[in-house]
Write a protein that holds these residues in place. Structure first.
Motif, short mmCIF file in Angstrom:
data_model
loop_
_atom_site.label_atom_id
_atom_site.label_comp_id
_atom_site.label_asym_id
_atom_site.label_seq_id
_atom_site.Cartn_x
_atom_site.Cartn_y
_atom_site.Cartn_z
N SER A 1 0.80 -1.21 0.00
CA SER A 1 0.00 0.00 0.00
C SER A 1 0.84 1.27 0.00
N THR A 2 2.13 1.15 -0.08
CA THR A 2 3.02 2.30 -0.04
C THR A 2 2.83 3.16 -1.28
N LYS A 3 2.70 4.47 -1.07
CA LYS A 3 2.46 5.38 -2.19
C LYS A 3 3.63 6.29 -2.47
N THR A 4 4.45 6.59 -1.49
CA THR A 4 5.57 7.48 -1.72
C THR A 4 6.87 6.78 -1.36
N VAL A 5 7.95 7.31 -1.90
CA VAL A 5 9.26 6.72 -1.61
C VAL A 5 9.57 6.82 -0.13
N SER A 6 9.26 7.95 0.50
CA SER A 6 9.56 8.09 1.92
C SER A 6 8.75 7.09 2.76
N GLU A 7 7.50 6.85 2.39
CA GLU A 7 6.70 5.83 3.09
C GLU A 7 7.32 4.46 2.91
N MET A 8 7.75 4.18 1.68
CA MET A 8 8.34 2.89 1.37
C MET A 8 9.60 2.68 2.21
N LEU A 9 10.45 3.69 2.29
CA LEU A 9 11.68 3.56 3.07
C LEU A 9 11.38 3.40 4.55
N ALA A 10 10.40 4.11 5.04
CA ALA A 10 10.03 3.98 6.46
C ALA A 10 9.50 2.58 6.76
N ARG A 11 8.69 2.05 5.86
CA ARG A 11 8.15 0.70 6.07
C ARG A 11 9.24 -0.35 5.95
N ARG A 12 10.17 -0.14 5.02
CA ARG A 12 11.30 -1.07 4.90
C ARG A 12 12.11 -1.06 6.18
N ALA A 13 12.37 0.13 6.73
CA ALA A 13 13.12 0.23 7.98
C ALA A 13 12.39 -0.47 9.12
N ALA A 14 11.07 -0.33 9.16
CA ALA A 14 10.28 -0.98 10.21
C ALA A 14 10.39 -2.49 10.11
N LEU A 15 10.29 -3.02 8.89
CA LEU A 15 10.40 -4.48 8.72
C LEU A 15 11.79 -4.96 9.12
N CYS A 16 12.82 -4.19 8.77
CA CYS A 16 14.18 -4.57 9.15
C CYS A 16 14.33 -4.60 10.66
N GLU A 17 13.73 -3.62 11.32
CA GLU A 17 13.81 -3.56 12.77
C GLU A 17 13.05 -4.70 13.43
N ILE A 18 11.93 -5.09 12.85
CA ILE A 18 11.16 -6.21 13.38
C ILE A 18 11.97 -7.50 13.31
N GLY A 19 12.72 -7.66 12.22
CA GLY A 19 13.59 -8.83 12.09
C GLY A 19 12.87 -10.10 11.74
N ASN A 20 13.28 -11.19 12.39
CA ASN A 20 12.74 -12.52 12.06
C ASN A 20 11.22 -12.61 12.08
N PRO A 21 10.51 -11.97 13.02
CA PRO A 21 9.05 -12.08 12.99
C PRO A 21 8.42 -11.51 11.70
N ALA A 22 9.16 -10.66 10.98
CA ALA A 22 8.64 -10.08 9.74
C ALA A 22 8.83 -11.00 8.54
N ILE A 23 9.62 -12.04 8.67
CA ILE A 23 9.96 -12.88 7.51
C ILE A 23 8.74 -13.50 6.83
N PRO A 24 7.75 -14.05 7.54
CA PRO A 24 6.59 -14.60 6.83
C PRO A 24 5.87 -13.54 5.98
N THR A 25 5.76 -12.33 6.47
CA THR A 25 5.13 -11.26 5.71
C THR A 25 5.96 -10.92 4.48
N ILE A 26 7.25 -10.87 4.65
CA ILE A 26 8.16 -10.57 3.53
C ILE A 26 8.06 -11.67 2.48
N GLN A 27 7.96 -12.91 2.92
CA GLN A 27 7.84 -14.02 1.97
C GLN A 27 6.56 -13.92 1.16
#
Length: 85
Positions: A6-32
């Motif tokens: 649902s990301t619409k802007t580059v800044s939103e996309m980067l913020a969401r990417r950073a959040a997923l990176c910070e979440i770490g392993n629990p984010a892997i199923p969503t990333i898959q």
């Protein structure tokens, strides 16, 4: 995975990417899920997140995706990440 799709802007996309990176392993199923159904640009972002997480679980997800990835550029990216120590 509406967190990425649902990301619409580059800044939103980067913020969401950073959040997923910070979440770490629990984010892997969503990333898959993004790897399984996303467009090449979204798959690239998902692969970047897995490479930043860089845990054994993230590398396992990368190895699994490599078997199914059809984009040669993304295949090369996965191979580079898996070769890193």
């Amino acid at each position: 995975c509406s967190l990425i799709k649902s990301t619409k802007t580059v800044s939103e996309m980067l913020a969401r990417r950073a959040a997923l990176c910070e979440i770490g392993n629990p984010a892997i199923p969503t990333i898959q899920q993004v790897l399984d159904s996303g467009r090449p640009g979204l798959r690239y972002l998902a692969l970047r997140v897995l490479s930043i997480i860089n845990t054994p679980e993230a590398k396992a997800a990368l190895r699994d995706d490599l078997q199914h990835e059809s984009d040669p550029d993304l295949q090369a990216m996965i191979k580079r990440v898996l070769e890193e120590k």
